[in-house]
Design an enzyme around this catalytic site. Structure first.
Site, PDB file in Angstrom:
ATOM      1  N   LYS A  22       0.817  -1.148  -0.056  1.00  0.00           N
ATOM      2  CA  LYS A  22       0.005  -0.012   0.069  1.00  0.00           C
ATOM      3  C   LYS A  22       0.975   1.310   0.195  1.00  0.00           C
ATOM      4  CE  LYS A  22      -1.754   1.642   3.968  1.00  0.00           C
ATOM      5  NZ  LYS A  22      -1.376   3.133   4.383  1.00  0.00           N
ATOM      6  N   ASN A  23       1.731   1.203   1.082  1.00  0.00           N
ATOM      7  CA  ASN A  23       2.524   2.537   1.130  1.00  0.00           C
ATOM      8  C   ASN A  23       3.611   2.771  -0.173  1.00  0.00           C
ATOM      9  OD1 ASN A  23       1.327   2.852   3.521  1.00  0.00           O
ATOM     10  ND2 ASN A  23       3.137   2.256   4.851  1.00  0.00           N
ATOM     11  N   ARG A 102      -4.231  10.698   4.641  1.00  0.00           N
ATOM     12  CA  ARG A 102      -3.118  11.798   4.447  1.00  0.00           C
ATOM     13  C   ARG A 102      -2.266  11.787   3.444  1.00  0.00           C
ATOM     14  NH1 ARG A 102       0.121  14.407   8.222  1.00  0.00           N
ATOM     15  NH2 ARG A 102       2.431  14.311   7.793  1.00  0.00           N
ATOM     16  N   CYS A 126      -4.794   8.716   9.813  1.00  0.00           N
ATOM     17  CA  CYS A 126      -4.749   8.049  11.216  1.00  0.00           C
ATOM     18  C   CYS A 126      -4.795   8.886  12.445  1.00  0.00           C
ATOM     19  CB  CYS A 126      -3.910   6.815  11.231  1.00  0.00           C
ATOM     20  SG  CYS A 126      -4.293   5.616  10.544  1.00  0.00           S
ATOM     21  N   ARG A 131       0.908  14.708  13.621  1.00  0.00           N
ATOM     22  CA  ARG A 131       1.563  14.678  12.143  1.00  0.00           C
ATOM     23  C   ARG A 131       1.312  15.765  11.348  1.00  0.00           C
ATOM     24  NH1 ARG A 131      -0.959   9.042   9.876  1.00  0.00           N
ATOM     25  NH2 ARG A 131       1.039   8.925   8.767  1.00  0.00           N
ATOM     26  N   PRO A 132       2.392  16.849  11.540  1.00  0.00           N
ATOM     27  CA  PRO A 132       2.462  18.206  10.949  1.00  0.00           C
ATOM     28  C   PRO A 132       2.846  17.995   9.420  1.00  0.00           C
ATOM     29  CG  PRO A 132       4.158  17.910  12.611  1.00  0.00           C
ATOM     30  CD  PRO A 132       3.205  16.809  12.678  1.00  0.00           C
ATOM     31  N   VAL A 133       2.782  19.096   8.764  1.00  0.00           N
ATOM     32  CA  VAL A 133       3.377  18.903   7.414  1.00  0.00           C
ATOM     33  C   VAL A 133       4.436  20.127   7.218  1.00  0.00           C
ATOM     34  CG1 VAL A 133       1.376  18.007   6.147  1.00  0.00           C
ATOM     35  CG2 VAL A 133       1.607  20.723   6.454  1.00  0.00           C
ATOM     36  N   ASP A 134       5.036  20.346   8.169  1.00  0.00           N
ATOM     37  CA  ASP A 134       6.160  21.299   8.289  1.00  0.00           C
ATOM     38  C   ASP A 134       7.415  20.954   7.276  1.00  0.00           C
ATOM     39  OD1 ASP A 134       6.513  19.394  10.060  1.00  0.00           O
ATOM     40  OD2 ASP A 134       8.171  20.786  10.949  1.00  0.00           O
ATOM     41  N   LEU A 135       7.648  19.730   7.440  1.00  0.00           N
ATOM     42  CA  LEU A 135       8.949  19.175   6.370  1.00  0.00           C
ATOM     43  C   LEU A 135       8.488  19.373   5.141  1.00  0.00           C
ATOM     44  CD1 LEU A 135       9.710  15.983   8.700  1.00  0.00           C
ATOM     45  CD2 LEU A 135      10.708  18.229   8.662  1.00  0.00           C
ATOM     46  N   LYS A 172      14.385  15.918  10.325  1.00  0.00           N
ATOM     47  CA  LYS A 172      13.867  14.758  10.634  1.00  0.00           C
ATOM     48  C   LYS A 172      13.478  13.889   9.504  1.00  0.00           C
ATOM     49  CE  LYS A 172      10.056  13.686  13.823  1.00  0.00           C
ATOM     50  NZ  LYS A 172       8.651  14.022  14.502  1.00  0.00           N
ATOM     51  N   VAL A 173      13.493  12.829   9.643  1.00  0.00           N
ATOM     52  CA  VAL A 173      13.326  11.682   8.676  1.00  0.00           C
ATOM     53  C   VAL A 173      11.854  11.596   8.344  1.00  0.00           C
ATOM     54  CG1 VAL A 173      13.482   9.283   7.616  1.00  0.00           C
ATOM     55  CG2 VAL A 173      15.415  10.407   8.838  1.00  0.00           C
ATOM     56  N   ASP A 317       5.108   0.565  11.984  1.00  0.00           N
ATOM     57  CA  ASP A 317       3.903   0.232  11.418  1.00  0.00           C
ATOM     58  C   ASP A 317       3.548  -1.378  11.768  1.00  0.00           C
ATOM     59  OD1 ASP A 317       2.883   2.161  10.024  1.00  0.00           O
ATOM     60  OD2 ASP A 317       3.425   1.873   8.157  1.00  0.00           O
ATOM     61  N   ILE A 339       8.480   7.212  16.567  1.00  0.00           N
ATOM     62  CA  ILE A 339       8.022   7.862  15.317  1.00  0.00           C
ATOM     63  C   ILE A 339       6.820   8.645  15.603  1.00  0.00           C
ATOM     64  CG2 ILE A 339       7.445   7.456  13.025  1.00  0.00           C
ATOM     65  CD1 ILE A 339      10.345   6.415  13.611  1.00  0.00           C
ATOM     66  N   ARG A 409      -8.573  -0.431   4.933  1.00  0.00           N
ATOM     67  CA  ARG A 409      -7.480   0.447   4.316  1.00  0.00           C
ATOM     68  C   ARG A 409      -6.110  -0.065   3.950  1.00  0.00           C
ATOM     69  NH1 ARG A 409      -5.857   4.754   8.088  1.00  0.00           N
ATOM     70  NH2 ARG A 409      -4.878   5.313   6.316  1.00  0.00           N
TER      71      ARG A 409
HETATM   72  C1  UD1 Z   1       4.416   6.713   6.343  1.00  0.00           C
HETATM   73  C2  UD1 Z   1       3.639   5.518   6.040  1.00  0.00           C
HETATM   74  C3  UD1 Z   1       3.221   5.094   7.575  1.00  0.00           C
HETATM   75  C4  UD1 Z   1       4.369   5.050   8.419  1.00  0.00           C
HETATM   76  C5  UD1 Z   1       5.334   6.333   8.488  1.00  0.00           C
HETATM   77  C6  UD1 Z   1       6.374   5.990   9.248  1.00  0.00           C
HETATM   78  C7  UD1 Z   1       2.793   5.793   3.920  1.00  0.00           C
HETATM   79  C8  UD1 Z   1       1.524   5.967   3.277  1.00  0.00           C
HETATM   80  N1  UD1 Z   1       2.342   6.023   5.361  1.00  0.00           N
HETATM   81  O1  UD1 Z   1       3.681   7.967   6.830  1.00  0.00           O
HETATM   82  O2  UD1 Z   1       2.509   3.888   7.255  1.00  0.00           O
HETATM   83  O3  UD1 Z   1       4.073   4.765   9.718  1.00  0.00           O
HETATM   84  O4  UD1 Z   1       5.469   6.601   7.188  1.00  0.00           O
HETATM   85  O5  UD1 Z   1       7.363   5.029   8.679  1.00  0.00           O
HETATM   86  O6  UD1 Z   1       3.851   5.621   3.452  1.00  0.00           O
HETATM   87  N2  UD1 Z   1       6.441  14.720  10.403  1.00  0.00           N
HETATM   88  C9  UD1 Z   1       6.611  16.004  10.872  1.00  0.00           C
HETATM   89  N3  UD1 Z   1       6.544  17.108  10.121  1.00  0.00           N
HETATM   90  C10 UD1 Z   1       6.224  16.587   8.545  1.00  0.00           C
HETATM   91  C11 UD1 Z   1       5.927  15.196   8.361  1.00  0.00           C
HETATM   92  C12 UD1 Z   1       6.359  14.433   9.258  1.00  0.00           C
HETATM   93  O7  UD1 Z   1       6.938  16.441  12.057  1.00  0.00           O
HETATM   94  O8  UD1 Z   1       6.124  17.590   7.877  1.00  0.00           O
HETATM   95  C13 UD1 Z   1       6.659  13.852  11.562  1.00  0.00           C
HETATM   96  C14 UD1 Z   1       5.350  12.820  11.775  1.00  0.00           C
HETATM   97  O9  UD1 Z   1       4.497  13.489  12.684  1.00  0.00           O
HETATM   98  C15 UD1 Z   1       6.144  11.433  12.377  1.00  0.00           C
HETATM   99  C16 UD1 Z   1       7.477  11.451  11.714  1.00  0.00           C
HETATM  100  O10 UD1 Z   1       7.668  12.821  11.020  1.00  0.00           O
HETATM  101  O11 UD1 Z   1       6.392  11.914  13.650  1.00  0.00           O
HETATM  102  C17 UD1 Z   1       7.700  10.447  10.441  1.00  0.00           C
HETATM  103  O12 UD1 Z   1       6.390  10.455   9.839  1.00  0.00           O
HETATM  104  P1  UD1 Z   1       6.398  10.354   8.195  1.00  0.00           P
HETATM  105  O13 UD1 Z   1       7.740   9.556   7.983  1.00  0.00           O
HETATM  106  O14 UD1 Z   1       6.347  11.479   7.597  1.00  0.00           O
HETATM  107  O15 UD1 Z   1       5.196   9.302   7.930  1.00  0.00           O
HETATM  108  P2  UD1 Z   1       4.152   9.510   6.704  1.00  0.00           P
HETATM  109  O16 UD1 Z   1       4.878   9.715   5.526  1.00  0.00           O
HETATM  110  O17 UD1 Z   1       2.941  10.110   6.898  1.00  0.00           O
END
Ligand code: UD1
Length: 430
Positions: A22-23, A102, A126, A131-135, A172-173, A317, A339, A409
């Site tokens: 899926k991912n 998301r 979820c 789960r912010p989008v700043d990155l 951050k990754v 996951d 995470i 899902r």
């Molecule tokens: C993806 C996976 C999800 C998995 C996650 C971590 C998909 C569809 N989903 O989610 O199943 O659990 O990777 O392996 O592939 N963060 C920020 N700012 C941002 C973006 C992320 O602070 O702009 C934080 C998140 O809140 C979290 C961490 O970074 O604490 C990792 O999140 P991220 O790797 O981005 O997860 P997703 O890509 O949403």
């Protein structure tokens, strides 16, 4: 609303075909926005998240045609789907669509790269943390994007002439932000270097597909990815890689119930860390020609501590599923979630089955019990819900999992796959 009823106690024996990931499927589908040619994806799993993304892509102008429900050779249920986006007819991704998943926010990357503008609702998804989008936003700004937040939407535009390659280090990754930067940079002018990139196999799969489409990418799967922008991308044919989370989930189910199952069509290299952890816990795992064989006979599961980390560490996951397994270990184990800050919602549901778990901040302490007992439980998010299913398989008596739309899902034909291996699992509709 559907529920899943499980009569626990049976060992699992047989073969489970592993679906496309899926991912990986989600970002690959989104990549179809980058070209006016046809992108053909094989092994796309049939899941609610995929259907939702098809609706979102349709809204942007992607024509979709599905080649058959089942692939003829493999015992997989996944499909081959053609995506063709001759022109992008709408650069807005509305709240009604994005709030349901998301990952649909990720369209911001290709829309900006190809059309120079995007208006994308801030995401839902979820309930496992803020789960912010700043990155994402910082990364796109590094490529020259001009962004503003307006009424719950991100309005984004590229500078005249398009996005510009840049050197950006993620603080951050993030898997999603790496996907988006990667897609956006393929059509940027000049070279982009992404440092502290996510190394997940799904990032590598996306890079492979983009490369087949004509992108110039090196270093995917390492911390540093380099992308030389090209003027346009073409169509391609790409096979979605196997789902490592589904693989790990069924491996844990076998470790928990006992039995002997071949997970077909998957690869150990996608989840070495989780497999090594399972071996420490007492499962025998071997690679076979068709996939992975997981065996557990007799002995009780050993307690093992884990800490979730970005790939190649133990995946978040699989954390809930591993915790379910540890509830029946012969001692005390610890699970630390690094995470997501709110990914322990399965704890109180596992407790309903008789698990002994205490929480302290980001760490759970699990005291193994010799037997779980079936009970009604509620699914709270995608991965948590499947942890309740595997706990139910090992529990004595009947477990009913409600709110199974979370499961739909991300797990293709879960009941069917488990039933084929001797589990008593059925879906009941009210
Ligand atoms: C993806 C996976 C999800 C998995 C996650 C971590 C998909 C569809 N989903 O989610 O199943 O659990 O990777 O392996 O592939 N963060 C920020 N700012 C941002 C973006 C992320 O602070 O702009 C934080 C998140 O809140 C979290 C961490 O970074 O604490 C990792 O999140 P991220 O790797 O981005 O997860 P997703 O890509 O949403």
């Amino acid at each position: 609303m559907d529920r899943i009823r499980i009569s626990g106690g049976n060992e699992l024996h047989g073969t489970i075909p592993i679906s496309g990931a899926k991912n990986a499927a989600l970002p690959l589908m989104i990549a179809s926005l980058l070209t006016s040619d046809t992108l053909t994806l094989e092994n796309v799993p049939h899941l609610a998240d995929v259907e939702q993304l098809l609706r979102i892509l349709g809204n942007h102008g992607v024509d979709v045609s599905v080649n058959g429900r089942r692939e003829s050779q493999a015992e997989s249920y996944s499909r081959t789907i053609n995506f063709t986006c001759r022109t992008i007819v709408d650069t807005t991704a509305p709240y009604e669509l994005v709030s349901k998943m998301r990952a649909s926010f990720w369209v911001i990357g290709p829309l900006l790269a190809r059309e120079g503008k995007a208006r994308v609702s801030l995401p839902g998804g979820c309930a496992i943390g803020t789960r912010p989008v700043d990155l994402f936003l910082d990364g796109l700004q590094a490529l020259g994007a001009i962004l503003e937040v307006d009424a719950g939407y991100i309005n984004a535009s590229a500078p005249k002439g398009g996005l510009i390659g840049a050197h950006y280090t993620f603080p951050k990754v993030s898997v999603g932000a790496t996907h988006v930067m990667l897609m956006a940079a393929t059509l940027a002018r000049g070279t982009t270097v992404i440092d502290n990139a996510a190394r997940e196999p799904e990032v590598v799969d996306l890079a492979k597909c983009l490369t087949a489409m004509g992108a110039k990418i090196s270093g995917a799967g390492t911390r540093t990815i380099t992308i030389e922008g090209v003027a346009s991308l073409s169509g391609a044919r790409h096979r979605v890689l196997p789902d490592r989370i589904e693989t790990g989930t069924y491996a844990m189910a076998v470790a928990m119930t006992g039995g002997d199952v071949v997970l077909e069509g998957t690869q150990a290299s996608l989840l070495e860390n989780a497999l090594d952890t399972l071996r420490l816990a007492g499962a025998e795992i071997t690679e076979t020609e068709s996939g992975l064989r997981v065996v557990r006979n007799g002995n009780r599961i050993q307690p093992v501590d884990i800490v979730t980390e970005p790939f190649p560490g133990f995946p978040t996951d699989l954390q809930a599923q591993f915790m379910a397994l540890m509830t029946m270990s012969s001692g005390v184990s610890h699970v630390t979630e690094t995470i997501f800050e709110n990914r322990f919602m399965h704890v109180q549901e596992l407790a309903r089955l008789g698990a002994k778990i205490s929480l302290s901040g980001q760490m759970a302490r699990i005291e193994g019990v010799s037997q779980l007992k079936g009970a009604p439980v509620m699914a709270t998010d995608l991965r948590a819900s499947v942890s309740l299913v595997i706990a139910g398989l090992a529990a004595e008596g009947e477990t009913i999992v409600s709110r199974v739309y979370h499961l739909d899902r991300g797990f293709e034909r879960l009941e069917e796959k488990l039933t084929r291996c001797g589990a008593i699992v059925e879906r009941v509709s009210d």
